[in-house]
Design a protein around this motif. Structure first.
Motif, PDB file in Angstrom:
ATOM      1  N   ALA A  15      43.847  29.059  33.184  1.00 52.36           N
ATOM      2  CA  ALA A  15      42.793  28.056  33.377  1.00 52.36           C
ATOM      3  C   ALA A  15      41.449  28.725  33.648  1.00 52.36           C
ATOM      4  O   ALA A  15      40.413  28.306  33.122  1.00 52.36           O
ATOM      5  CB  ALA A  15      43.170  27.109  34.515  1.00 52.36           C
ATOM      6  N   VAL A  16      41.470  29.786  34.456  1.00 49.37           N
ATOM      7  CA  VAL A  16      40.240  30.504  34.793  1.00 49.37           C
ATOM      8  C   VAL A  16      39.724  31.248  33.554  1.00 49.37           C
ATOM      9  O   VAL A  16      38.531  31.203  33.242  1.00 49.37           O
ATOM     10  CB  VAL A  16      40.472  31.474  35.978  1.00 49.37           C
ATOM     11  N   LEU A  17      40.629  31.916  32.828  1.00 47.75           N
ATOM     12  CA  LEU A  17      40.228  32.632  31.607  1.00 47.75           C
ATOM     13  C   LEU A  17      39.650  31.662  30.582  1.00 47.75           C
ATOM     14  O   LEU A  17      38.713  32.012  29.863  1.00 47.75           O
ATOM     15  CB  LEU A  17      41.420  33.383  31.005  1.00 47.75           C
ATOM     16  N   ASN A  18      40.191  30.450  30.538  1.00 51.99           N
ATOM     17  CA  ASN A  18      39.694  29.442  29.609  1.00 51.99           C
ATOM     18  C   ASN A  18      38.202  29.190  29.819  1.00 51.99           C
ATOM     19  O   ASN A  18      37.466  28.957  28.874  1.00 51.99           O
ATOM     20  CB  ASN A  18      40.502  28.142  29.765  1.00 51.99           C
ATOM     21  N   LYS A  19      37.760  29.255  31.071  1.00 51.29           N
ATOM     22  CA  LYS A  19      36.333  29.044  31.377  1.00 51.29           C
ATOM     23  C   LYS A  19      35.493  30.245  30.929  1.00 51.29           C
ATOM     24  O   LYS A  19      34.331  30.098  30.563  1.00 51.29           O
ATOM     25  CB  LYS A  19      36.136  28.819  32.878  1.00 51.29           C
ATOM     26  N   LEU A  20      36.121  31.433  30.957  1.00 48.05           N
ATOM     27  CA  LEU A  20      35.374  32.658  30.646  1.00 48.05           C
ATOM     28  C   LEU A  20      35.307  32.961  29.140  1.00 48.05           C
ATOM     29  O   LEU A  20      34.374  33.615  28.680  1.00 48.05           O
ATOM     30  CB  LEU A  20      36.022  33.860  31.361  1.00 48.05           C
ATOM     31  N   LEU A  21      36.322  32.500  28.402  1.00 46.35           N
ATOM     32  CA  LEU A  21      36.440  32.843  26.981  1.00 46.35           C
ATOM     33  C   LEU A  21      35.827  31.748  26.099  1.00 46.35           C
ATOM     34  O   LEU A  21      35.549  30.660  26.570  1.00 46.35           O
ATOM     35  CB  LEU A  21      37.919  33.043  26.622  1.00 46.35           C
ATOM     36  N   PRO A  22      35.631  32.063  24.811  1.00 46.73           N
ATOM     37  CA  PRO A  22      35.123  31.032  23.892  1.00 46.73           C
ATOM     38  C   PRO A  22      36.055  29.822  23.895  1.00 46.73           C
ATOM     39  O   PRO A  22      37.257  29.996  24.051  1.00 46.73           O
ATOM     40  CB  PRO A  22      35.145  31.728  22.526  1.00 46.73           C
ATOM     41  N   PRO A  23      35.555  28.623  23.738  1.00 46.74           N
ATOM     42  CA  PRO A  23      34.153  28.318  23.411  1.00 46.74           C
ATOM     43  C   PRO A  23      33.244  28.164  24.631  1.00 46.74           C
ATOM     44  O   PRO A  23      32.048  28.026  24.494  1.00 46.74           O
ATOM     45  CB  PRO A  23      34.273  26.973  22.685  1.00 46.74           C
ATOM     46  N   HIS A  24      33.829  28.170  25.876  1.00 44.45           N
ATOM     47  CA  HIS A  24      33.006  27.927  27.078  1.00 44.45           C
ATOM     48  C   HIS A  24      32.134  29.125  27.445  1.00 44.45           C
ATOM     49  O   HIS A  24      30.969  28.960  27.765  1.00 44.45           O
ATOM     50  CB  HIS A  24      33.890  27.512  28.263  1.00 44.45           C
ATOM     51  N   ASN A  25      32.732  30.332  27.438  1.00 44.09           N
ATOM     52  CA  ASN A  25      31.990  31.579  27.689  1.00 44.09           C
ATOM     53  C   ASN A  25      31.124  31.538  28.947  1.00 44.09           C
ATOM     54  O   ASN A  25      29.983  31.977  28.928  1.00 44.09           O
ATOM     55  CB  ASN A  25      31.097  31.920  26.487  1.00 44.09           C
ATOM     56  N   ARG A  26      31.667  31.001  30.032  1.00 49.45           N
ATOM     57  CA  ARG A  26      30.894  30.960  31.279  1.00 49.45           C
ATOM     58  C   ARG A  26      30.789  32.368  31.850  1.00 49.45           C
ATOM     59  O   ARG A  26      31.594  33.241  31.552  1.00 49.45           O
ATOM     60  CB  ARG A  26      31.577  30.009  32.269  1.00 49.45           C
ATOM     61  N   SER A  32      33.511  33.078  39.275  1.00 49.56           N
ATOM     62  CA  SER A  32      33.956  33.739  40.511  1.00 49.56           C
ATOM     63  C   SER A  32      33.585  32.885  41.724  1.00 49.56           C
ATOM     64  O   SER A  32      34.424  32.639  42.602  1.00 49.56           O
ATOM     65  CB  SER A  32      33.311  35.123  40.619  1.00 49.56           C
ATOM     66  N   ALA A  33      32.338  32.403  41.751  1.00 51.06           N
ATOM     67  CA  ALA A  33      31.882  31.570  42.873  1.00 51.06           C
ATOM     68  C   ALA A  33      32.651  30.247  42.911  1.00 51.06           C
ATOM     69  O   ALA A  33      33.073  29.795  43.977  1.00 51.06           O
ATOM     70  CB  ALA A  33      30.378  31.303  42.747  1.00 51.06           C
ATOM     71  N   GLU A  34      32.854  29.653  41.767  1.00 52.04           N
ATOM     72  CA  GLU A  34      33.518  28.348  41.679  1.00 52.04           C
ATOM     73  C   GLU A  34      34.995  28.431  42.060  1.00 52.04           C
ATOM     74  O   GLU A  34      35.517  27.573  42.753  1.00 52.04           O
ATOM     75  CB  GLU A  34      33.376  27.810  40.248  1.00 52.04           C
ATOM     76  N   GLU A  35      35.666  29.487  41.600  1.00 54.95           N
ATOM     77  CA  GLU A  35      37.115  29.612  41.784  1.00 54.95           C
ATOM     78  C   GLU A  35      37.509  30.385  43.041  1.00 54.95           C
ATOM     79  O   GLU A  35      38.668  30.373  43.440  1.00 54.95           O
ATOM     80  CB  GLU A  35      37.745  30.301  40.563  1.00 54.95           C
ATOM     81  N   GLY A  36      36.537  31.104  43.630  1.00 56.22           N
ATOM     82  CA  GLY A  36      36.854  31.915  44.804  1.00 56.22           C
ATOM     83  C   GLY A  36      37.715  33.126  44.449  1.00 56.22           C
ATOM     84  O   GLY A  36      38.523  33.588  45.264  1.00 56.22           O
ATOM     85  N   ILE A  37      37.551  33.629  43.243  1.00 56.19           N
ATOM     86  CA  ILE A  37      38.277  34.831  42.794  1.00 56.19           C
ATOM     87  C   ILE A  37      37.239  35.927  42.606  1.00 56.19           C
ATOM     88  O   ILE A  37      36.174  35.685  42.016  1.00 56.19           O
ATOM     89  CB  ILE A  37      39.015  34.560  41.460  1.00 56.19           C
ATOM     90  N   SER A  38      37.529  37.123  43.078  1.00 56.04           N
ATOM     91  CA  SER A  38      36.529  38.196  43.012  1.00 56.04           C
ATOM     92  C   SER A  38      36.151  38.520  41.573  1.00 56.04           C
ATOM     93  O   SER A  38      36.972  38.414  40.663  1.00 56.04           O
ATOM     94  CB  SER A  38      37.060  39.455  43.711  1.00 56.04           C
ATOM     95  N   ASP A  39      34.869  38.925  41.416  1.00 53.20           N
ATOM     96  CA  ASP A  39      34.408  39.279  40.074  1.00 53.20           C
ATOM     97  C   ASP A  39      35.166  40.501  39.538  1.00 53.20           C
ATOM     98  O   ASP A  39      35.383  40.617  38.335  1.00 53.20           O
ATOM     99  CB  ASP A  39      32.894  39.483  40.039  1.00 53.20           C
ATOM    100  N   VAL A  40      35.613  41.380  40.425  1.00 52.66           N
ATOM    101  CA  VAL A  40      36.386  42.559  40.001  1.00 52.66           C
ATOM    102  C   VAL A  40      37.678  42.099  39.307  1.00 52.66           C
ATOM    103  O   VAL A  40      38.050  42.603  38.241  1.00 52.66           O
ATOM    104  CB  VAL A  40      36.709  43.468  41.213  1.00 52.66           C
ATOM    105  N   THR A  41      38.336  41.111  39.901  1.00 46.79           N
ATOM    106  CA  THR A  41      39.576  40.569  39.322  1.00 46.79           C
ATOM    107  C   THR A  41      39.287  39.935  37.962  1.00 46.79           C
ATOM    108  O   THR A  41      40.012  40.167  36.989  1.00 46.79           O
ATOM    109  CB  THR A  41      40.202  39.525  40.275  1.00 46.79           C
ATOM    110  N   LEU A  42      38.209  39.149  37.896  1.00 47.39           N
ATOM    111  CA  LEU A  42      37.864  38.481  36.633  1.00 47.39           C
ATOM    112  C   LEU A  42      37.539  39.495  35.540  1.00 47.39           C
ATOM    113  O   LEU A  42      37.976  39.340  34.394  1.00 47.39           O
ATOM    114  CB  LEU A  42      36.700  37.510  36.839  1.00 47.39           C
ATOM    115  N   TYR A  43      36.774  40.540  35.890  1.00 49.20           N
ATOM    116  CA  TYR A  43      36.464  41.581  34.894  1.00 49.20           C
ATOM    117  C   TYR A  43      37.743  42.274  34.429  1.00 49.20           C
ATOM    118  O   TYR A  43      37.893  42.617  33.263  1.00 49.20           O
ATOM    119  CB  TYR A  43      35.460  42.608  35.463  1.00 49.20           C
ATOM    120  N   SER A  44      38.681  42.464  35.358  1.00 50.52           N
ATOM    121  CA  SER A  44      39.965  43.094  35.017  1.00 50.52           C
ATOM    122  C   SER A  44      40.735  42.205  34.026  1.00 50.52           C
ATOM    123  O   SER A  44      41.301  42.691  33.044  1.00 50.52           O
ATOM    124  CB  SER A  44      40.775  43.303  36.301  1.00 50.52           C
ATOM    125  N   TRP A  45      40.730  40.889  34.256  1.00 50.41           N
ATOM    126  CA  TRP A  45      41.420  39.960  33.352  1.00 50.41           C
ATOM    127  C   TRP A  45      40.767  39.981  31.966  1.00 50.41           C
ATOM    128  O   TRP A  45      41.448  39.978  30.952  1.00 50.41           O
ATOM    129  CB  TRP A  45      41.388  38.544  33.912  1.00 50.41           C
TER     130      TRP A  45
END
Length: 172
Positions: A15-26, A32-45
């Motif tokens: 669900a989180v990756l869906n926000k980061l990947l096309p077509p949303h590309n947030r 990170s702020a919205e989900e409370g997940i560190s940006d390091v974790t998101l960059y790793s994903w």
């Protein structure tokens, strides 16, 4: 795996990756702020996605791996935008304005090729119709000749039956 790093369910990660990947590309920062997940974790994903060959925004090499439909959509979306709006759009999508320009040129070139293709097809149809008319006229001419030849042959047979001799044997 770091013992301090929380474990996220596959569903939550998806669900989180869906926000980061096309077509949303947030952006990573906003998610990170919205989900409370560190940006390091998101960059790793995102890095894992990139390694699996997925088009990931911010990975500038992958802009040209977008599907033709996605490229056309980007060209259409950005057409009315000012330069500043285009810049913001490109940053959000992980693209360069030059890529959008190339895609636009490709769309126009494709449309031009379509026009040429249509003209060629129309010309070929015209030529085919001419050829068909010529062949039909030739068939009609041959039908007339055949009918005349058949009539002469029938007439010849009737004369032979009537006079009991072939026209060739007249001097006998």
């Amino acid at each position: 795996m770091d013992a301090h790093m929380p474990r996220y369910s596959d569903e939550r990660k998806a669900a989180v990756l869906n926000k980061l990947l096309p077509p949303h590309n947030r952006t990573v920062v906003s998610v990170s702020a919205e989900e409370g997940i560190s940006d390091v974790t998101l960059y790793s994903w995102l890095k894992q996605c990139r390694q699996q060959g997925m088009p990931v925004p911010g990975n500038r090499n992958n802009g040209d791996e977008w599907s033709p439909e996605a490229k056309l959509a980007a060209v259409i979306e950005t057409a009315p935008m000012s330069e500043a709006e285009l810049g913001a759009y490109c940053r959000e999508k992980g693209l360069y304005p030059e890529q959008i320009q190339r895609w636009k040129a490709g769309c126009l070139q494709g449309a031009g090729m379509q026009v040429e293709s249509d003209k060629t097809a129309h010309k070929q149809q015209r030529e085919a119709r001419k050829t068909i008319k010529k062949l039909q006229a030739e068939v009609r001419r041959k039908d007339r000749v055949l009918a005349e030849t058949t009539s002469l042959l029938v007439l010849s047979k009737k004369l032979e039956a009537l006079y009991g001799e072939t026209p060739d044997n007249e001097d006998n």
